[in-house]
Scaffold this motif. Structure first.
Motif, PDB file in Angstrom:
ATOM      1  N   MET A   1      34.478  63.192  38.334  1.00 48.39           N
ATOM      2  CA  MET A   1      33.707  61.956  38.294  1.00 48.39           C
ATOM      3  C   MET A   1      34.637  60.740  38.271  1.00 48.39           C
ATOM      4  N   LEU A   2      35.699  60.806  37.452  1.00 52.62           N
ATOM      5  CA  LEU A   2      36.661  59.704  37.378  1.00 52.62           C
ATOM      6  C   LEU A   2      37.314  59.468  38.732  1.00 52.62           C
ATOM      7  N   PHE A   3      37.618  60.566  39.440  1.00 56.29           N
ATOM      8  CA  PHE A   3      38.214  60.455  40.767  1.00 56.29           C
ATOM      9  C   PHE A   3      37.294  59.693  41.717  1.00 56.29           C
ATOM     10  N   GLN A   4      36.001  60.012  41.679  1.00 54.99           N
ATOM     11  CA  GLN A   4      35.057  59.359  42.581  1.00 54.99           C
ATOM     12  C   GLN A   4      34.863  57.894  42.240  1.00 54.99           C
ATOM     13  N   ILE A   5      34.906  57.558  40.952  1.00 56.76           N
ATOM     14  CA  ILE A   5      34.800  56.151  40.546  1.00 56.76           C
ATOM     15  C   ILE A   5      35.986  55.357  41.082  1.00 56.76           C
ATOM     16  N   LYS A   6      37.174  55.918  40.924  1.00 49.31           N
ATOM     17  CA  LYS A   6      38.370  55.247  41.443  1.00 49.31           C
ATOM     18  C   LYS A   6      38.307  55.114  42.962  1.00 49.31           C
ATOM     19  N   SER A   7      37.822  56.162  43.619  1.00 48.81           N
ATOM     20  CA  SER A   7      37.700  56.126  45.079  1.00 48.81           C
ATOM     21  C   SER A   7      36.719  55.049  45.518  1.00 48.81           C
ATOM     22  N   PHE A   8      35.617  54.913  44.782  1.00 49.75           N
ATOM     23  CA  PHE A   8      34.607  53.924  45.146  1.00 49.75           C
ATOM     24  C   PHE A   8      35.130  52.511  44.934  1.00 49.75           C
ATOM     25  N   LEU A   9      35.843  52.289  43.855  1.00 48.97           N
ATOM     26  CA  LEU A   9      36.418  50.961  43.609  1.00 48.97           C
ATOM     27  C   LEU A   9      37.431  50.606  44.702  1.00 48.97           C
ATOM     28  N   ASN A  10      38.217  51.580  45.112  1.00 47.58           N
ATOM     29  CA  ASN A  10      39.176  51.370  46.198  1.00 47.58           C
ATOM     30  C   ASN A  10      38.442  51.069  47.506  1.00 47.58           C
ATOM     31  N   PHE A  11      37.331  51.782  47.724  1.00 52.59           N
ATOM     32  CA  PHE A  11      36.504  51.538  48.910  1.00 52.59           C
ATOM     33  C   PHE A  11      35.986  50.103  48.913  1.00 52.59           C
ATOM     34  N   LEU A  12      35.470  49.640  47.785  1.00 52.93           N
ATOM     35  CA  LEU A  12      34.916  48.290  47.706  1.00 52.93           C
ATOM     36  C   LEU A  12      35.972  47.230  47.999  1.00 52.93           C
ATOM     37  N   MET A  13      37.179  47.467  47.536  1.00 52.63           N
ATOM     38  CA  MET A  13      38.268  46.507  47.762  1.00 52.63           C
ATOM     39  C   MET A  13      38.615  46.393  49.250  1.00 52.63           C
ATOM     40  N   LYS A  14      38.507  47.498  49.983  1.00 53.33           N
ATOM     41  CA  LYS A  14      38.932  47.525  51.384  1.00 53.33           C
ATOM     42  C   LYS A  14      37.786  47.302  52.370  1.00 53.33           C
ATOM     43  N   SER A  15      36.548  47.436  51.897  1.00 58.76           N
ATOM     44  CA  SER A  15      35.409  47.442  52.821  1.00 58.76           C
ATOM     45  C   SER A  15      35.024  46.042  53.283  1.00 58.76           C
ATOM     46  N   GLN A  16      34.233  46.009  54.355  1.00 61.86           N
ATOM     47  CA  GLN A  16      33.743  44.755  54.907  1.00 61.86           C
ATOM     48  C   GLN A  16      32.314  44.956  55.396  1.00 61.86           C
ATOM     49  N   ASN A  17      31.659  43.833  55.740  1.00 64.60           N
ATOM     50  CA  ASN A  17      30.356  43.918  56.392  1.00 64.60           C
ATOM     51  C   ASN A  17      30.551  43.573  57.864  1.00 64.60           C
ATOM     52  N   GLN A  18      29.531  42.995  58.502  1.00 62.36           N
ATOM     53  CA  GLN A  18      29.654  42.748  59.939  1.00 62.36           C
ATOM     54  C   GLN A  18      30.640  41.645  60.293  1.00 62.36           C
ATOM     55  N   HIS A  19      30.947  40.786  59.338  1.00 61.71           N
ATOM     56  CA  HIS A  19      31.836  39.661  59.621  1.00 61.71           C
ATOM     57  C   HIS A  19      33.274  40.138  59.852  1.00 61.71           C
ATOM     58  N   GLY A  20      33.875  39.670  60.902  1.00 60.71           N
ATOM     59  CA  GLY A  20      35.254  40.032  61.206  1.00 60.71           C
ATOM     60  C   GLY A  20      35.394  41.305  62.014  1.00 60.71           C
ATOM     61  N   LEU A  21      34.285  41.888  62.462  1.00 56.48           N
ATOM     62  CA  LEU A  21      34.362  43.084  63.298  1.00 56.48           C
ATOM     63  C   LEU A  21      34.629  42.665  64.744  1.00 56.48           C
ATOM     64  N   HIS A  22      35.774  43.044  65.284  1.00 58.09           N
ATOM     65  CA  HIS A  22      36.167  42.598  66.617  1.00 58.09           C
ATOM     66  C   HIS A  22      35.802  43.599  67.713  1.00 58.09           C
ATOM     67  N   SER A  23      35.223  44.718  67.325  1.00 59.72           N
ATOM     68  CA  SER A  23      34.751  45.691  68.312  1.00 59.72           C
ATOM     69  C   SER A  23      33.276  45.415  68.590  1.00 59.72           C
ATOM     70  N   PRO A  24      32.912  45.029  69.822  1.00 60.73           N
ATOM     71  CA  PRO A  24      31.490  44.783  70.127  1.00 60.73           C
ATOM     72  C   PRO A  24      30.610  46.000  69.855  1.00 60.73           C
ATOM     73  N   PHE A  25      31.114  47.189  70.165  1.00 62.25           N
ATOM     74  CA  PHE A  25      30.342  48.406  69.935  1.00 62.25           C
ATOM     75  C   PHE A  25      30.030  48.579  68.454  1.00 62.25           C
ATOM     76  N   VAL A  26      31.037  48.434  67.595  1.00 56.68           N
ATOM     77  CA  VAL A  26      30.843  48.608  66.156  1.00 56.68           C
ATOM     78  C   VAL A  26      30.018  47.454  65.583  1.00 56.68           C
ATOM     79  N   TYR A  27      30.255  46.250  66.055  1.00 57.68           N
ATOM     80  CA  TYR A  27      29.487  45.095  65.585  1.00 57.68           C
ATOM     81  C   TYR A  27      27.995  45.301  65.856  1.00 57.68           C
ATOM     82  N   ASN A  28      27.664  45.738  67.062  1.00 57.40           N
ATOM     83  CA  ASN A  28      26.261  45.969  67.404  1.00 57.40           C
ATOM     84  C   ASN A  28      25.673  47.114  66.586  1.00 57.40           C
ATOM     85  N   LEU A  29      26.459  48.165  66.384  1.00 61.40           N
ATOM     86  CA  LEU A  29      25.998  49.294  65.575  1.00 61.40           C
ATOM     87  C   LEU A  29      25.677  48.836  64.152  1.00 61.40           C
TER      88      LEU A  29
END
Length: 258
Positions: A1-29
């Motif tokens: 469980m501790l491992f997954q919490i750390k993984s999720f916090l790391n994910f949040l730090m690195k993740s993004q939403n649609q803003h800044g997506l330079h791939s038209p395919f991924v942006y549309n998806l």
């Protein structure tokens, strides 16, 4: 469980939403599918299917060929508890339906039917033909009853070990548009299934791997998959790792909040 919490916090730090997506395919998806707030009538089927299972007090004996459960101490488990703790959430089931619909999936394969909630999300789009494999006869039995109840006649449910079914399935189906991996959350098995099923893809196929941050080994498996020369675009949504093979795309990896 501790491992997954750390993984999720790391994910949040690195993740993004649609803003800044330079791939038209991924942006549309992301904008037209992931973040689609519209209503689809198929959501009612998926919700009712899942709620049915959440009301089911029957106990079944689960045969587990994968990494095991972090929730259950016994293989004798109530159906409602499996649906609540081990099944796909309604939020992700809706997203899975939208992906199937947006990408116009016609031929899909699922590894790990369980009680069939994810299956119902894929097959709610009636133009999609789904082959689903489940190793446990008793969970497959519940899923089969549900498929009949909700008239999901476009699902071909097969019972047995995944690798025992691959040869016949690959011979029968020239290509899969979607393969959903949700049956064995172990590194070696995940990589083996990935490589075994690569001959069954085409340029626009998509693979979805569940629980890529389940463990350190699953994260290592995901890292290897991303490096594979056939893989062009990957999207890490924390729960899922989504893989595209589009040769026209520049190789890119995305971490997206959904």
């Amino acid at each position: 469980m501790l491992f997954q919490i750390k993984s999720f916090l790391n994910f949040l730090m690195k993740s993004q939403n649609q803003h800044g997506l330079h791939s038209p395919f991924v942006y549309n998806l992301v904008t037209k599918c992931f973040y689609d707030k519209g209503f689809y009538k198929e959501y009612d089927l998926i919700r009712n299917y899942r709620n049915d299972l959440l009301r089911n007090k029957e106990f079944i004996e689960v045969t587990d060929f994968g990494a095991g459960s972090r929730v259950f101490n016994s293989n004798k488990r109530p159906v409602f508890s499996i649906a609540k703790n081990a099944g796909i959430t309604l939020h992700r089931a809706k997203l899975l339906y939208r992906i199937t619909n947006y990408l116009k999936i016609e031929n899909a394969l699922e590894l790990g039917t369980s009680l069939g909630v994810a299956s119902s999300a894929i097959a709610a789009n009636k133009r999609t033909k789904l082959t689903s494999i489940e190793g446990c006869p008793e969970t497959a039995g519940i899923a089969s009853e549900q498929f009949q109840k909700y008239a999901l006649k476009n699902i071909d449910l097969r019972i047995g070990k995944f690798e025992d079914q691959f040869e016949e399935i690959l011979q029968k189906n020239e290509n899969f548009d979607l393969i959903y991996f949700d049956g064995n959350h172990q590194k070696d098995a995940t990589l083996k299934y990935f490589k075994k099923l690569l001959p069954g893809i085409h340029n626009d196929s998509v693979f979805i791997f569940d629980d890529i941050h389940w463990s350190k080994d699953m994260q290592k498996a995901w890292a290897e998959i991303k490096k594979h020369p056939s893989v062009k675009v990957t999207i890490d949504t924390f729960q899922w790792g989504i893989v595209f093979f589009r040769k026209e795309q520049v190789k890119q990896d995305f971490i997206i909040r959904v």
